[in-house]
Motif scaffolding. Structure first.
Motif, PDB file in Angstrom:
ATOM      1  N   SER A   1      46.617  50.861  37.790  1.00 44.76           N
ATOM      2  CA  SER A   1      45.956  51.431  38.953  1.00 44.76           C
ATOM      3  C   SER A   1      45.888  50.407  40.075  1.00 44.76           C
ATOM      4  O   SER A   1      45.850  49.190  39.838  1.00 44.76           O
ATOM      5  CB  SER A   1      44.543  51.907  38.606  1.00 44.76           C
ATOM      6  N   GLU A   2      45.858  50.892  41.303  1.00 51.02           N
ATOM      7  CA  GLU A   2      45.747  49.994  42.445  1.00 51.02           C
ATOM      8  C   GLU A   2      44.420  49.252  42.419  1.00 51.02           C
ATOM      9  O   GLU A   2      44.347  48.075  42.812  1.00 51.02           O
ATOM     10  CB  GLU A   2      45.891  50.789  43.748  1.00 51.02           C
ATOM     11  N   ASP A   3      43.360  49.902  41.953  1.00 50.34           N
ATOM     12  CA  ASP A   3      42.050  49.246  41.872  1.00 50.34           C
ATOM     13  C   ASP A   3      42.093  48.050  40.923  1.00 50.34           C
ATOM     14  O   ASP A   3      41.524  46.996  41.209  1.00 50.34           O
ATOM     15  CB  ASP A   3      40.986  50.240  41.403  1.00 50.34           C
ATOM     16  N   THR A   4      42.768  48.218  39.792  1.00 45.29           N
ATOM     17  CA  THR A   4      42.895  47.107  38.846  1.00 45.29           C
ATOM     18  C   THR A   4      43.693  45.974  39.463  1.00 45.29           C
ATOM     19  O   THR A   4      43.342  44.793  39.329  1.00 45.29           O
ATOM     20  CB  THR A   4      43.581  47.573  37.549  1.00 45.29           C
ATOM     21  N   ALA A   5      44.765  46.322  40.171  1.00 47.71           N
ATOM     22  CA  ALA A   5      45.605  45.311  40.811  1.00 47.71           C
ATOM     23  C   ALA A   5      44.822  44.521  41.848  1.00 47.71           C
ATOM     24  O   ALA A   5      44.988  43.305  41.980  1.00 47.71           O
ATOM     25  CB  ALA A   5      46.819  45.970  41.455  1.00 47.71           C
ATOM     26  N   LYS A   6      43.952  45.194  42.581  1.00 50.54           N
ATOM     27  CA  LYS A   6      43.172  44.525  43.620  1.00 50.54           C
ATOM     28  C   LYS A   6      42.244  43.466  43.028  1.00 50.54           C
ATOM     29  O   LYS A   6      41.900  42.488  43.696  1.00 50.54           O
ATOM     30  CB  LYS A   6      42.346  45.549  44.398  1.00 50.54           C
ATOM     31  N   GLU A   7      41.811  43.659  41.784  1.00 50.47           N
ATOM     32  CA  GLU A   7      40.867  42.735  41.165  1.00 50.47           C
ATOM     33  C   GLU A   7      41.463  41.339  40.966  1.00 50.47           C
ATOM     34  O   GLU A   7      40.735  40.359  40.838  1.00 50.47           O
ATOM     35  CB  GLU A   7      40.403  43.286  39.819  1.00 50.47           C
ATOM     36  N   VAL A   8      42.787  41.247  40.905  1.00 48.56           N
ATOM     37  CA  VAL A   8      43.422  39.941  40.667  1.00 48.56           C
ATOM     38  C   VAL A   8      44.242  39.490  41.862  1.00 48.56           C
ATOM     39  O   VAL A   8      45.035  38.572  41.763  1.00 48.56           O
ATOM     40  CB  VAL A   8      44.317  39.978  39.408  1.00 48.56           C
ATOM     41  N   ASP A   9      44.033  40.095  43.000  1.00 54.19           N
ATOM     42  CA  ASP A   9      44.803  39.755  44.191  1.00 54.19           C
ATOM     43  C   ASP A   9      44.106  38.674  45.007  1.00 54.19           C
ATOM     44  O   ASP A   9      43.059  38.915  45.595  1.00 54.19           O
ATOM     45  CB  ASP A   9      45.005  41.003  45.059  1.00 54.19           C
TER      46      ASP A   9
END
Length: 210
Positions: A48-56
């Motif tokens: 998910s994009e939300d999960t990706a944002k957490e490690v960006d």
């Protein structure tokens, strides 16, 4: 020989770096890649994009640093090994591959994501770092996020530390220092519009030489 030019922009929080990159891209009529790189990487990793944002570009918490995934598409970005790296490392590798592909396709502006390091071997890439005076940045952050100056300062320090940590982790270099960037511009001294003018002029000059 390809005649396109890529601008990578690193930036202190509150310096107006994203706004500057957006205005440069608009004026030059070339694409801007920033948060949309997170979406592209998420699609590649099938998360998910939300999960990706957490490690960006952030300091990783214990859970995310040990969260492992193994989507089929990721094999093109990593060696065949039994060990699967943390999601944060997978995100960086996938985003790096995407950045290289985009830079190879045509002129563009890339904000953050260690773009300067990823494209260090690209002769048509100009690496820029936007910084600003602390007082000016605090006021910008306070206005943009509707915060008190005290809270704006705290947020500014936190985000800059996260970016510094992210950069050091994946490049081994020092974020925001002249040795890792070709051009340093102070948006407080130049102003947003003048900074945009300078970058557009440099871009046009590089276009003529490629």
């Amino acid at each position: 020989m390809k005649n396109h030019v890529v601008l990578t922009i690193g930036r202190q929080f509150g310096s107006g770096g994203h706004e500057i990159g957006n205005q440069v891209a608009t004026r030059l009529n070339i694409p801007l890649y920033d948060k949309n790189l997170v979406r592209m990487a998420a699609e590649k990793l099938e998360i998910s994009e939300d999960t990706a944002k957490e490690v960006d570009e952030t300091t990783l918490n214990k859970f995310l640093a040990t969260y492992l995934i193994s989507p089929a598409e990721y094999v093109t970005y990593m060696s065949q090994e039994e060990y699967m790296p943390p999601l944060s490392d997978q995100m960086f590798e996938v985003q790096s591959g995407i950045i290289k592909d985009l830079a190879d396709r045509g002129s563009c502006v890339i904000v953050g994501r260690c773009g300067d390091y990823v494209l260090k071997d690209n002769p048509n890439c100009l690496n820029v770092f936007i910084h600003g005076d602390k007082e000016d940045r605090v006021l910008r952050v306070a206005k943009l996020y509707k915060l008190t100056e005290r809270k704006a300062l705290d947020r500014m320090k936190k985000i800059d530390k996260q970016r510094e940590t992210y950069y050091a982790r994946y490049t081994g270099g020092s974020w925001g220092e002249l040795g890792t960037h070709q051009i340093m511009l102070n948006s407080s001294k130049l102003g947003i519009e003048k900074t945009v003018d300078v970058l557009c002029d440099i871009y046009e000059g590089m276009k003529k030489r490629t």
